[in-house]
Design a protein around this motif. Structure first.
Motif, PDB file in Angstrom:
ATOM      1  N   PHE A   3      14.292  -1.677 -30.198  1.00 46.89           N
ATOM      2  CA  PHE A   3      15.217  -0.740 -30.835  1.00 46.89           C
ATOM      3  C   PHE A   3      16.445  -0.562 -29.945  1.00 46.89           C
ATOM      4  N   PRO A   4      17.605  -0.405 -30.537  1.00 46.39           N
ATOM      5  CA  PRO A   4      18.793  -0.121 -29.721  1.00 46.39           C
ATOM      6  C   PRO A   4      18.715   1.288 -29.149  1.00 46.39           C
ATOM      7  N   ARG A   5      19.622   1.596 -28.276  1.00 42.95           N
ATOM      8  CA  ARG A   5      19.633   2.914 -27.637  1.00 42.95           C
ATOM      9  C   ARG A   5      19.834   3.992 -28.693  1.00 42.95           C
ATOM     10  N   GLN A   6      19.015   5.031 -28.666  1.00 45.01           N
ATOM     11  CA  GLN A   6      19.059   6.112 -29.654  1.00 45.01           C
ATOM     12  C   GLN A   6      19.978   7.230 -29.169  1.00 45.01           C
ATOM     13  N   THR A   7      20.637   7.890 -30.151  1.00 46.07           N
ATOM     14  CA  THR A   7      21.541   9.003 -29.812  1.00 46.07           C
ATOM     15  C   THR A   7      21.126  10.288 -30.526  1.00 46.07           C
ATOM     16  N   ALA A   8      19.834  10.441 -30.811  1.00 49.88           N
ATOM     17  CA  ALA A   8      19.365  11.662 -31.461  1.00 49.88           C
ATOM     18  C   ALA A   8      19.520  12.863 -30.538  1.00 49.88           C
ATOM     19  N   TYR A   9      19.605  14.031 -31.143  1.00 49.56           N
ATOM     20  CA  TYR A   9      19.731  15.299 -30.433  1.00 49.56           C
ATOM     21  C   TYR A   9      20.984  15.354 -29.571  1.00 49.56           C
ATOM     22  N   ASN A  10      22.047  14.703 -30.058  1.00 49.10           N
ATOM     23  CA  ASN A  10      23.342  14.798 -29.384  1.00 49.10           C
ATOM     24  C   ASN A  10      24.058  16.023 -29.951  1.00 49.10           C
ATOM     25  N   VAL A  11      24.055  17.091 -29.191  1.00 47.64           N
ATOM     26  CA  VAL A  11      24.548  18.385 -29.703  1.00 47.64           C
ATOM     27  C   VAL A  11      26.015  18.311 -30.150  1.00 47.64           C
ATOM     28  N   PRO A  12      26.946  17.751 -29.393  1.00 42.93           N
ATOM     29  CA  PRO A  12      28.341  17.701 -29.868  1.00 42.93           C
ATOM     30  C   PRO A  12      28.497  16.950 -31.195  1.00 42.93           C
ATOM     31  N   ILE A  13      27.795  15.823 -31.341  1.00 44.52           N
ATOM     32  CA  ILE A  13      27.900  15.053 -32.584  1.00 44.52           C
ATOM     33  C   ILE A  13      27.327  15.840 -33.753  1.00 44.52           C
ATOM     34  N   GLU A  14      26.169  16.470 -33.552  1.00 44.12           N
ATOM     35  CA  GLU A  14      25.539  17.209 -34.637  1.00 44.12           C
ATOM     36  C   GLU A  14      26.365  18.428 -35.037  1.00 44.12           C
ATOM     37  N   LEU A  15      26.962  19.109 -34.083  1.00 43.20           N
ATOM     38  CA  LEU A  15      27.837  20.237 -34.416  1.00 43.20           C
ATOM     39  C   LEU A  15      29.054  19.764 -35.193  1.00 43.20           C
ATOM     40  N   THR A  16      29.592  18.628 -34.812  1.00 43.00           N
ATOM     41  CA  THR A  16      30.759  18.082 -35.525  1.00 43.00           C
ATOM     42  C   THR A  16      30.391  17.715 -36.958  1.00 43.00           C
ATOM     43  N   LEU A  17      29.248  17.043 -37.121  1.00 38.51           N
ATOM     44  CA  LEU A  17      28.824  16.621 -38.454  1.00 38.51           C
ATOM     45  C   LEU A  17      28.426  17.808 -39.334  1.00 38.51           C
ATOM     46  N   THR A  18      28.172  18.950 -38.739  1.00 38.64           N
ATOM     47  CA  THR A  18      27.879  20.162 -39.506  1.00 38.64           C
ATOM     48  C   THR A  18      29.154  20.929 -39.838  1.00 38.64           C
ATOM     49  N   ALA A  19      30.068  21.004 -38.875  1.00 42.51           N
ATOM     50  CA  ALA A  19      31.279  21.808 -39.071  1.00 42.51           C
ATOM     51  C   ALA A  19      32.285  21.130 -39.998  1.00 42.51           C
ATOM     52  N   VAL A  20      32.422  19.804 -39.877  1.00 45.32           N
ATOM     53  CA  VAL A  20      33.432  19.110 -40.678  1.00 45.32           C
ATOM     54  C   VAL A  20      33.189  19.246 -42.187  1.00 45.32           C
ATOM     55  N   PRO A  21      31.954  19.054 -42.699  1.00 43.00           N
ATOM     56  CA  PRO A  21      31.756  19.255 -44.145  1.00 43.00           C
ATOM     57  C   PRO A  21      32.091  20.667 -44.605  1.00 43.00           C
ATOM     58  N   PHE A  22      31.733  21.673 -43.813  1.00 44.32           N
ATOM     59  CA  PHE A  22      32.082  23.035 -44.185  1.00 44.32           C
ATOM     60  C   PHE A  22      33.594  23.231 -44.218  1.00 44.32           C
ATOM     61  N   LEU A  23      34.300  22.609 -43.285  1.00 44.81           N
ATOM     62  CA  LEU A  23      35.756  22.708 -43.271  1.00 44.81           C
ATOM     63  C   LEU A  23      36.357  22.040 -44.508  1.00 44.81           C
ATOM     64  N   ILE A  24      35.833  20.871 -44.886  1.00 46.05           N
ATOM     65  CA  ILE A  24      36.314  20.183 -46.088  1.00 46.05           C
ATOM     66  C   ILE A  24      36.073  21.036 -47.320  1.00 46.05           C
ATOM     67  N   ILE A  25      34.880  21.608 -47.437  1.00 48.03           N
ATOM     68  CA  ILE A  25      34.560  22.451 -48.592  1.00 48.03           C
ATOM     69  C   ILE A  25      35.484  23.671 -48.647  1.00 48.03           C
ATOM     70  N   ALA A  26      35.745  24.293 -47.507  1.00 45.92           N
ATOM     71  CA  ALA A  26      36.607  25.481 -47.468  1.00 45.92           C
ATOM     72  C   ALA A  26      38.021  25.149 -47.922  1.00 45.92           C
ATOM     73  N   VAL A  27      38.551  24.011 -47.460  1.00 47.96           N
ATOM     74  CA  VAL A  27      39.910  23.616 -47.846  1.00 47.96           C
ATOM     75  C   VAL A  27      39.979  23.329 -49.346  1.00 47.96           C
ATOM     76  N   LEU A  28      39.014  22.569 -49.893  1.00 48.62           N
ATOM     77  CA  LEU A  28      38.993  22.277 -51.326  1.00 48.62           C
ATOM     78  C   LEU A  28      38.821  23.549 -52.145  1.00 48.62           C
ATOM     79  N   PHE A  29      37.980  24.454 -51.688  1.00 46.25           N
ATOM     80  CA  PHE A  29      37.772  25.719 -52.395  1.00 46.25           C
ATOM     81  C   PHE A  29      39.062  26.536 -52.431  1.00 46.25           C
ATOM     82  N   TYR A  30      39.774  26.585 -51.313  1.00 43.41           N
ATOM     83  CA  TYR A  30      41.016  27.357 -51.246  1.00 43.41           C
ATOM     84  C   TYR A  30      42.037  26.844 -52.254  1.00 43.41           C
ATOM     85  N   PHE A  31      42.286  25.544 -52.246  1.00 44.70           N
ATOM     86  CA  PHE A  31      43.289  24.993 -53.156  1.00 44.70           C
ATOM     87  C   PHE A  31      42.812  25.047 -54.609  1.00 44.70           C
TER      88      PHE A  31
END
Length: 372
Positions: A99-127
């Motif tokens: 198996f290649p090197r795993q990057t699970a439990y990478n806190v910065p990546i997981e926070l980014t992947l959680t925050a960005v969808p919420f930001l997209i939804i908020a912007v679309l909801f506003y407009f």
């Protein structure tokens, strides 16, 4: 010089990256080539299949649709790139680890992947809220108030109020009514009164329908043409005489359900457009499955200049027995519908099929002098 397998690994990695770049470039080139060969200009392509709007509200909705699709495409492209990057550069190497090197439990990546969808939804909801509020906005003094009555399987249009060329509002309303009487109770065999459900309001009573002295009613042989002025705020009051229908002009870029008993159904039966910005003929349809001839329940919006509209109303008001076709001809407009072919109101047992008589963007009669 003898190269080992380990020495060849960097060369293979560079070659793999080069092939991936070439593949992505080929896909992009195919997409651009398909767009160019389709004959669409940039504005048509950016609408992504939506009609060109003819009202300010429609243009706002078109812009919202365009940017929403672009946002979806960007997110989709990033997801596709991540997938292809993963399967290309992070798979097991020959002779290497399982198996290649795993990057699970990478806190910065997981926070980014959680925050960005919420930001997209908020912007679309506003407009979306901004555009929705603009589309549903109404003022107290529209220039034209049109009563729209849908019935199986056609339309009736009546002018309730019109602001004349002198700036004075003229009413053509005959009020509301119904061909049925309201009966609150029935008498039983023993002489006792039995109250009816809903305070006697049966399904046959349609005392919410509006009637006007200037009306256009469609039939099996005639597609109704609704004449509207350009550059004026217009209010539509919609109601159904039987089942649920839908008032849909594709160039308005939205539809409204036409309900029976609007008050009892707690529905807002009126809406406004701030203006029609383009003269011409625009098809209208029922967009709610309403029975046997639903697909043929069409109408036409004929947008004319404010001066022609004033002449049209004056002709209809002074010629009580004149048909809508005669009034259109009197202001040098094509007297019958030109946009619903082949989706006309033909019935299997009815007579002739209307023919497409001209360009919907140019509905004026040649060599014609207005009568009014």
């Amino acid at each position: 010089m003898k190269l080992t397998h380990g020495g060849m690994a960097p060369v293979r990695g560079v070659a793999s990256r080069s092939r991936a770049v070439k593949r992505i470039g080929a896909v992009a080139a195919l997409g651009v080539g398909a767009l160019l060969m389709s004959g669409c200009d940039a504005r048509d392509a950016m609408r992504f299949g939506w009609p060109e709007g003819i009202t300010p509200q429609a243009k706002d909705m078109g812009n919202l649709w365009t940017w929403s699709v672009i946002a979806c495409l960007v997110v989709g492209l990033l997801v596709w790139l991540a997938i292809f990057w993963t399967i290309t550069f992070h798979r097991a190497k020959e002779g290497g680890e399982t198996f290649p090197r795993q990057t699970a439990y990478n806190v910065p990546i997981e926070l980014t992947l959680t925050a960005v969808p919420f930001l997209i939804i908020a912007v679309l909801f506003y407009f979306t809220v901004i555009v929705q509020n603009n589309v549903e906005a109404k003022t107290d003094n529209p220039s034209v108030v049109v009563d729209v009555s849908a019935f199986q399987w056609n339309w009736k249009f009546g002018y309730r109020e019109v602001v004349g060329p002198d700036g004075q509002k003229v009413s053509y309303s005959r009020g509301v009514g119904s061909p049925f009487d309201l009966q609150n109770s029935v008498e039983s065999k023993d002489g006792k009164e039995i109250p009816l459900p809903a305070d006697g309001r049966s399904d046959d009573i349609r005392d919410y329908l509006h009637f006007s002295t200037i009306e256009t009613v469609g039939s099996s042989s005639e597609i109704p043409v609704l004449v509207l002025p350009t550059g004026k705020r217009i209010e539509f009051d919609i109601a159904s005489a039987d089942v649920i229908h839908s008032f849909w002009v594709p160039e308005f870029l939205f539809k409204r359900d036409v309900m029976p008993f609007p008050k009892q159904n707690h529905s807002d039966s009126s809406f406004q457009i701030s203006s029609v910005d383009k003269e011409g003929a625009f098809v209208g349809r029922c967009a709610e499955m309403c029975g046997t001839y639903h697909s043929m329940m069409n109408f036409e919006v004929r947008a004319v200049s404010p001066a022609d509209f004033d002449r049209y109303i004056a002709y209809r008001a002074s010629h009580k027995t004149a048909t809508n076709a005669q009034a259109l001809a009197a202001i040098c407009q094509q007297p019958v519908s030109v946009t619903t072919v082949p989706f006309d109101t033909r019935r299997s047992e009815a007579g002739k099929t209307p023919k497409d008589i001209g360009d919907p963007s140019n509905t004026k009669l040649a060599n014609c002098t207005p009568e009014v």
